[in-house]
Design a protein around this motif. Structure first.
Motif, PDB file in Angstrom:
ATOM      1  N   LEU A  20      11.432 -23.831 -25.160  1.00 39.12           N
ATOM      2  CA  LEU A  20      12.017 -22.602 -24.621  1.00 39.12           C
ATOM      3  C   LEU A  20      13.295 -22.262 -25.369  1.00 39.12           C
ATOM      4  O   LEU A  20      14.090 -23.139 -25.691  1.00 39.12           O
ATOM      5  N   GLU A  21      13.493 -20.992 -25.610  1.00 36.36           N
ATOM      6  CA  GLU A  21      14.746 -20.536 -26.193  1.00 36.36           C
ATOM      7  C   GLU A  21      15.261 -19.390 -25.338  1.00 36.36           C
ATOM      8  O   GLU A  21      14.637 -18.315 -25.255  1.00 36.36           O
ATOM      9  N   ILE A  22      16.386 -19.648 -24.659  1.00 29.50           N
ATOM     10  CA  ILE A  22      16.990 -18.649 -23.774  1.00 29.50           C
ATOM     11  C   ILE A  22      18.433 -18.448 -24.200  1.00 29.50           C
ATOM     12  O   ILE A  22      19.223 -19.402 -24.199  1.00 29.50           O
ATOM     13  N   TYR A  23      18.769 -17.222 -24.585  1.00 29.11           N
ATOM     14  CA  TYR A  23      20.124 -16.878 -25.022  1.00 29.11           C
ATOM     15  C   TYR A  23      20.620 -17.810 -26.137  1.00 29.11           C
ATOM     16  O   TYR A  23      21.759 -18.251 -26.145  1.00 29.11           O
ATOM     17  N   GLY A  24      19.752 -18.157 -27.056  1.00 23.64           N
ATOM     18  CA  GLY A  24      20.137 -18.985 -28.188  1.00 23.64           C
ATOM     19  C   GLY A  24      20.081 -20.478 -27.943  1.00 23.64           C
ATOM     20  O   GLY A  24      20.220 -21.263 -28.860  1.00 23.64           O
ATOM     21  N   ASN A  25      19.898 -20.900 -26.702  1.00 24.53           N
ATOM     22  CA  ASN A  25      19.781 -22.325 -26.383  1.00 24.53           C
ATOM     23  C   ASN A  25      18.310 -22.719 -26.437  1.00 24.53           C
ATOM     24  O   ASN A  25      17.492 -22.166 -25.706  1.00 24.53           O
ATOM     25  N   LYS A  26      18.000 -23.678 -27.310  1.00 24.68           N
ATOM     26  CA  LYS A  26      16.611 -24.114 -27.450  1.00 24.68           C
ATOM     27  C   LYS A  26      16.425 -25.441 -26.728  1.00 24.68           C
ATOM     28  O   LYS A  26      17.239 -26.356 -26.866  1.00 24.68           O
ATOM     29  N   SER A  27      15.358 -25.526 -25.959  1.00 26.78           N
ATOM     30  CA  SER A  27      15.068 -26.737 -25.199  1.00 26.78           C
ATOM     31  C   SER A  27      13.591 -27.089 -25.372  1.00 26.78           C
ATOM     32  O   SER A  27      12.716 -26.233 -25.239  1.00 26.78           O
ATOM     33  N   THR A  28      13.325 -28.355 -25.679  1.00 28.97           N
ATOM     34  CA  THR A  28      11.944 -28.826 -25.783  1.00 28.97           C
ATOM     35  C   THR A  28      11.725 -29.941 -24.778  1.00 28.97           C
ATOM     36  O   THR A  28      12.676 -30.631 -24.377  1.00 28.97           O
ATOM     37  N   SER A  29      10.484 -30.110 -24.383  1.00 30.74           N
ATOM     38  CA  SER A  29      10.170 -31.125 -23.380  1.00 30.74           C
ATOM     39  C   SER A  29       8.785 -31.708 -23.632  1.00 30.74           C
ATOM     40  O   SER A  29       7.872 -31.005 -24.059  1.00 30.74           O
ATOM     41  N   THR A  30       8.649 -32.996 -23.345  1.00 33.74           N
ATOM     42  CA  THR A  30       7.346 -33.662 -23.427  1.00 33.74           C
ATOM     43  C   THR A  30       6.776 -33.777 -22.019  1.00 33.74           C
ATOM     44  O   THR A  30       7.478 -33.515 -21.026  1.00 33.74           O
ATOM     45  N   VAL A  31       5.546 -34.184 -21.929  1.00 34.69           N
ATOM     46  CA  VAL A  31       4.911 -34.373 -20.623  1.00 34.69           C
ATOM     47  C   VAL A  31       5.677 -35.426 -19.827  1.00 34.69           C
ATOM     48  O   VAL A  31       5.983 -35.241 -18.642  1.00 34.69           O
ATOM     49  N   TRP A  32       6.016 -36.535 -20.487  1.00 31.73           N
ATOM     50  CA  TRP A  32       6.703 -37.612 -19.781  1.00 31.73           C
ATOM     51  C   TRP A  32       8.086 -37.159 -19.296  1.00 31.73           C
ATOM     52  O   TRP A  32       8.482 -37.481 -18.176  1.00 31.73           O
ATOM     53  N   GLN A  33       8.830 -36.402 -20.099  1.00 27.87           N
ATOM     54  CA  GLN A  33      10.130 -35.899 -19.667  1.00 27.87           C
ATOM     55  C   GLN A  33       9.981 -34.963 -18.471  1.00 27.87           C
ATOM     56  O   GLN A  33      10.817 -34.964 -17.571  1.00 27.87           O
ATOM     57  N   GLY A  34       8.925 -34.166 -18.460  1.00 30.30           N
ATOM     58  CA  GLY A  34       8.670 -33.289 -17.321  1.00 30.30           C
ATOM     59  C   GLY A  34       8.379 -34.077 -16.053  1.00 30.30           C
ATOM     60  O   GLY A  34       8.867 -33.731 -14.968  1.00 30.30           O
ATOM     61  N   ILE A  35       7.614 -35.159 -16.179  1.00 34.66           N
ATOM     62  CA  ILE A  35       7.299 -35.995 -15.016  1.00 34.66           C
ATOM     63  C   ILE A  35       8.572 -36.649 -14.484  1.00 34.66           C
ATOM     64  O   ILE A  35       8.822 -36.672 -13.276  1.00 34.66           O
ATOM     65  N   VAL A  36       9.402 -37.175 -15.390  1.00 35.61           N
ATOM     66  CA  VAL A  36      10.658 -37.812 -14.979  1.00 35.61           C
ATOM     67  C   VAL A  36      11.590 -36.795 -14.322  1.00 35.61           C
ATOM     68  O   VAL A  36      12.208 -37.077 -13.288  1.00 35.61           O
ATOM     69  N   SER A  37      11.683 -35.598 -14.886  1.00 32.70           N
ATOM     70  CA  SER A  37      12.539 -34.557 -14.301  1.00 32.70           C
ATOM     71  C   SER A  37      12.068 -34.164 -12.906  1.00 32.70           C
ATOM     72  O   SER A  37      12.884 -33.977 -11.997  1.00 32.70           O
ATOM     73  N   LEU A  38      10.760 -34.037 -12.734  1.00 28.13           N
ATOM     74  CA  LEU A  38      10.233 -33.716 -11.405  1.00 28.13           C
ATOM     75  C   LEU A  38      10.534 -34.837 -10.413  1.00 28.13           C
ATOM     76  O   LEU A  38      10.894 -34.584  -9.261  1.00 28.13           O
ATOM     77  N   GLY A  39      10.395 -36.076 -10.855  1.00 31.43           N
ATOM     78  CA  GLY A  39      10.703 -37.211  -9.980  1.00 31.43           C
ATOM     79  C   GLY A  39      12.175 -37.250  -9.609  1.00 31.43           C
ATOM     80  O   GLY A  39      12.528 -37.496  -8.446  1.00 31.43           O
ATOM     81  N   ASN A  40      13.061 -37.008 -10.586  1.00 33.80           N
ATOM     82  CA  ASN A  40      14.500 -37.003 -10.312  1.00 33.80           C
ATOM     83  C   ASN A  40      14.906 -35.869  -9.383  1.00 33.80           C
ATOM     84  O   ASN A  40      15.878 -35.984  -8.647  1.00 33.80           O
ATOM     85  N   ALA A  41      14.163 -34.767  -9.415  1.00 32.52           N
ATOM     86  CA  ALA A  41      14.457 -33.627  -8.545  1.00 32.52           C
ATOM     87  C   ALA A  41      13.897 -33.829  -7.134  1.00 32.52           C
ATOM     88  O   ALA A  41      14.117 -33.003  -6.260  1.00 32.52           O
ATOM     89  N   GLY A  42      13.165 -34.924  -6.940  1.00 38.11           N
ATOM     90  CA  GLY A  42      12.613 -35.205  -5.613  1.00 38.11           C
ATOM     91  C   GLY A  42      11.216 -34.658  -5.392  1.00 38.11           C
ATOM     92  O   GLY A  42      10.674 -34.769  -4.298  1.00 38.11           O
ATOM     93  N   SER A  43      10.618 -34.076  -6.406  1.00 35.05           N
ATOM     94  CA  SER A  43       9.262 -33.529  -6.277  1.00 35.05           C
ATOM     95  C   SER A  43       8.238 -34.581  -6.702  1.00 35.05           C
ATOM     96  O   SER A  43       7.535 -34.430  -7.697  1.00 35.05           O
ATOM     97  N   TRP A  44       8.181 -35.676  -5.936  1.00 35.51           N
ATOM     98  CA  TRP A  44       7.302 -36.792  -6.304  1.00 35.51           C
ATOM     99  C   TRP A  44       5.840 -36.396  -6.272  1.00 35.51           C
ATOM    100  O   TRP A  44       5.056 -36.848  -7.112  1.00 35.51           O
ATOM    101  N   GLY A  45       5.451 -35.567  -5.327  1.00 35.22           N
ATOM    102  CA  GLY A  45       4.049 -35.139  -5.239  1.00 35.22           C
ATOM    103  C   GLY A  45       3.611 -34.377  -6.477  1.00 35.22           C
ATOM    104  O   GLY A  45       2.548 -34.641  -7.057  1.00 35.22           O
ATOM    105  N   VAL A  46       4.444 -33.448  -6.900  1.00 43.54           N
ATOM    106  CA  VAL A  46       4.137 -32.662  -8.099  1.00 43.54           C
ATOM    107  C   VAL A  46       4.160 -33.557  -9.333  1.00 43.54           C
ATOM    108  O   VAL A  46       3.318 -33.433 -10.226  1.00 43.54           O
ATOM    109  N   ALA A  47       5.120 -34.493  -9.386  1.00 44.80           N
ATOM    110  CA  ALA A  47       5.213 -35.412 -10.522  1.00 44.80           C
ATOM    111  C   ALA A  47       3.951 -36.264 -10.634  1.00 44.80           C
ATOM    112  O   ALA A  47       3.424 -36.466 -11.736  1.00 44.80           O
ATOM    113  N   ILE A  48       3.454 -36.736  -9.512  1.00 47.17           N
ATOM    114  CA  ILE A  48       2.222 -37.541  -9.520  1.00 47.17           C
ATOM    115  C   ILE A  48       1.034 -36.701  -9.970  1.00 47.17           C
ATOM    116  O   ILE A  48       0.202 -37.159 -10.761  1.00 47.17           O
ATOM    117  N   ILE A  49       0.944 -35.463  -9.500  1.00 49.71           N
ATOM    118  CA  ILE A  49      -0.161 -34.577  -9.907  1.00 49.71           C
ATOM    119  C   ILE A  49      -0.110 -34.311 -11.407  1.00 49.71           C
ATOM    120  O   ILE A  49      -1.132 -34.367 -12.097  1.00 49.71           O
TER     121      ILE A  49
END
Length: 106
Positions: free
Chosen positions: A67-96
């Motif tokens: 993603l690139e928003i206002y000049g800030n570029k951010s990339t993510s892997t599947v595993w980083q997305g799962i970890v981020s969802l878990g850290n945010a408390g969305s364990w159900g979504v992270a497991i799915i």
């Protein structure tokens, strides 16, 4: 005599005897349709499983979202997305997401 399995005619649904071990073309006695019935060997299954295992590792370590928003570029892997969802408390979504990433490799 070789043991036979059964397959259904693709047109009328009649059960057809299929000898084991090879691909066969069987004519349906009811409608006359030629039904090609392939068999999958254990070797082919092993090849597909090993290929999936080999491709699973890079699929989870290369970025899949960029993603690139206002000049800030951010990339993510599947595993980083799962970890981020878990850290945010969305364990159900992270497991799915985790289970879907395992299933999509097949």
């Amino acid at each position: 005599m070789a043991e036979t399995s059964r397959s259904r005619c693709k047109v009328c649904g009649t059960l057809l005897p299929v000898p084991e071990g090879k691909s066969w073309s069987v004519e349906c006695p009811r409608c006359g349709t030629m039904n090609r019935i392939p068999t999958v060997s254990a070797h082919a299954t092993l090849v597909f499983a090993m290929t999936a295992l080999i491709l699973y590792v890079p699929a989870n370590f290369f970025p899949f979202v960029s993603l690139e928003i206002y000049g800030n570029k951010s990339t993510s892997t599947v595993w980083q997305g799962i970890v981020s969802l878990g850290n945010a408390g969305s364990w159900g979504v992270a497991i799915i997401v985790f289970l879907a990433s395992i299933h999509s490799v097949r």
